[in-house]
Scaffold this active site. Structure first.
Site, PDB file in Angstrom:
ATOM      1  CE  LYS A  11      -3.812  -2.319   2.414  1.00  0.00           C
ATOM      2  NZ  LYS A  11      -4.774  -2.232   3.546  1.00  0.00           N
ATOM      3  CE1 TYR A  51      -9.137  -2.642   0.685  1.00  0.00           C
ATOM      4  CE2 TYR A  51      -8.477  -0.596  -0.365  1.00  0.00           C
ATOM      5  CZ  TYR A  51      -8.160  -1.735   0.370  1.00  0.00           C
ATOM      6  OH  TYR A  51      -6.867  -1.948   0.791  1.00  0.00           O
ATOM      7  CG  ASN A 114      -3.460  -2.526   7.010  1.00  0.00           C
ATOM      8  OD1 ASN A 114      -3.312  -2.217   5.825  1.00  0.00           O
ATOM      9  ND2 ASN A 114      -4.545  -3.112   7.455  1.00  0.00           N
ATOM     10  CG  HIS A 117      -5.035  -6.065  -0.478  1.00  0.00           C
ATOM     11  ND1 HIS A 117      -6.264  -6.110   0.149  1.00  0.00           N
ATOM     12  CD2 HIS A 117      -5.152  -6.846  -1.589  1.00  0.00           C
ATOM     13  CE1 HIS A 117      -7.079  -6.889  -0.554  1.00  0.00           C
ATOM     14  NE2 HIS A 117      -6.434  -7.341  -1.619  1.00  0.00           N
ATOM     15  CD  GLU A 128      -8.752  -8.408  -3.921  1.00  0.00           C
ATOM     16  OE1 GLU A 128      -7.605  -8.875  -3.771  1.00  0.00           O
ATOM     17  OE2 GLU A 128      -9.575  -8.318  -2.988  1.00  0.00           O
TER      18      GLU A 128
HETATM   19  P1  IDP Z   1      -7.692  -6.980   5.497  1.00  0.00           P
HETATM   20  O1  IDP Z   1      -6.910  -5.978   4.688  1.00  0.00           O
HETATM   21  O2  IDP Z   1      -6.935  -7.449   6.709  1.00  0.00           O
HETATM   22  O3  IDP Z   1      -8.281  -8.088   4.679  1.00  0.00           O
HETATM   23  P2  IDP Z   1     -10.378  -5.788   5.659  1.00  0.00           P
HETATM   24  O4  IDP Z   1     -11.295  -5.915   6.846  1.00  0.00           O
HETATM   25  O5  IDP Z   1     -10.770  -6.470   4.396  1.00  0.00           O
HETATM   26  O6  IDP Z   1      -8.926  -6.183   6.164  1.00  0.00           O
HETATM   27  O7  IDP Z   1     -10.241  -4.222   5.383  1.00  0.00           O
HETATM   28  C1  IDP Z   1      -9.586  -3.753   4.221  1.00  0.00           C
HETATM   29  C2  IDP Z   1      -8.729  -2.581   4.582  1.00  0.00           C
HETATM   30  O8  IDP Z   1      -9.576  -1.516   5.048  1.00  0.00           O
HETATM   31  C3  IDP Z   1      -7.760  -2.814   5.750  1.00  0.00           C
HETATM   32  O9  IDP Z   1      -6.573  -3.456   5.368  1.00  0.00           O
HETATM   33  C4  IDP Z   1      -7.520  -1.399   6.225  1.00  0.00           C
HETATM   34  O10 IDP Z   1      -6.586  -0.704   5.395  1.00  0.00           O
HETATM   35  C5  IDP Z   1      -8.909  -0.771   6.053  1.00  0.00           C
HETATM   36  N1  IDP Z   1      -9.722  -0.852   7.286  1.00  0.00           N
HETATM   37  C6  IDP Z   1     -10.354  -1.946   7.790  1.00  0.00           C
HETATM   38  N2  IDP Z   1     -11.015  -1.653   8.930  1.00  0.00           N
HETATM   39  C7  IDP Z   1     -10.789  -0.325   9.157  1.00  0.00           C
HETATM   40  C8  IDP Z   1     -11.202   0.590  10.192  1.00  0.00           C
HETATM   41  O11 IDP Z   1     -11.908   0.243  11.132  1.00  0.00           O
HETATM   42  N3  IDP Z   1     -10.758   1.883  10.070  1.00  0.00           N
HETATM   43  C9  IDP Z   1      -9.971   2.313   9.035  1.00  0.00           C
HETATM   44  N4  IDP Z   1      -9.571   1.485   8.054  1.00  0.00           N
HETATM   45  C10 IDP Z   1      -9.966   0.188   8.102  1.00  0.00           C
END
Ligand code: IDP
Length: 153
Positions: A11, A51, A114, A117, A128
């Protein structure tokens, strides 16, 4: 044998922090094969598609802004059970539960920013990859051929 392909993306925060090499190294060391990689800035429409499962969430707008805020390093990787194994290597979404030794556990301290992805299912991986590369990369009928040969079939 469950040979799979998945979509892995460093990312914008991971690219800015110079972590492309570290992340590629971890997947190579695990024995996975890199099929395609490109540094790209994702268009807003494609980010929204990527997303789409989160489109009703309160953080959706912010997430799309973040993922389009700078270059990402988008990749297609292939390997045995790679979808499940890559999710383990990446670690949990939240910093408080991402285990040390995982990419997020070692480098991320934000739920949104984070670092990396990875697709969570075969269906997501196909969608994707097709969204950011081309559908051809998700095909398996000619999977025994080297990637260059597959592209000619
Ligand atoms: P993942 O990336 O671990 O599969 P997902 O729940 O699919 O997690 O969420 C996709 C992305 O959305 C996350 O990697 C993160 O960047 C963002 N995200 C998820 N939950 C939150 C939140 O509560 N606040 C802000 N960003 C979030």
């Amino acid at each position: 044998m469950t040979l799979q392909r998945t979509f892995i993306m460093v990312k914008p925060d991971g690219v800015k922090r110079g972590l492309i090499g570290e992340i590629v190294k971890r997947f190579e060391q695990k024995g996975f094969q890199l099929l395609k990689a490109e540094l790209m800035v994702i268009e807003k429409e494609k980010a929204e598609l990527h997303y789409m499962e989160h489109k009703e969430k309160p953080f959706f707008g912010e997430l799309v802004d973040f993922i389009t805020s700078g270059p990402v390093f988008a990749m297609v990787w292939e390997g045995e059970n790679i979808i499940q194994v890559s999710r383990l290597m990446i670690g949990s979404t939240s910093p408080e539960s991402a285990a040390p030794g995982t990419i997020r556990g070692d480098f991320a301290n934000s739920k949104q920013e984070n670092i990396v992805h990875g697709s969570d299912s075969i269906v997501s991986a196909e969608r994707e990859i097709a969204n950011l590369f081309e559908p051809l990369l998700t095909r398996f009928s000619n999977q025994n051929l080297p990637y260059d040969e597959q592209r000619k079939t």
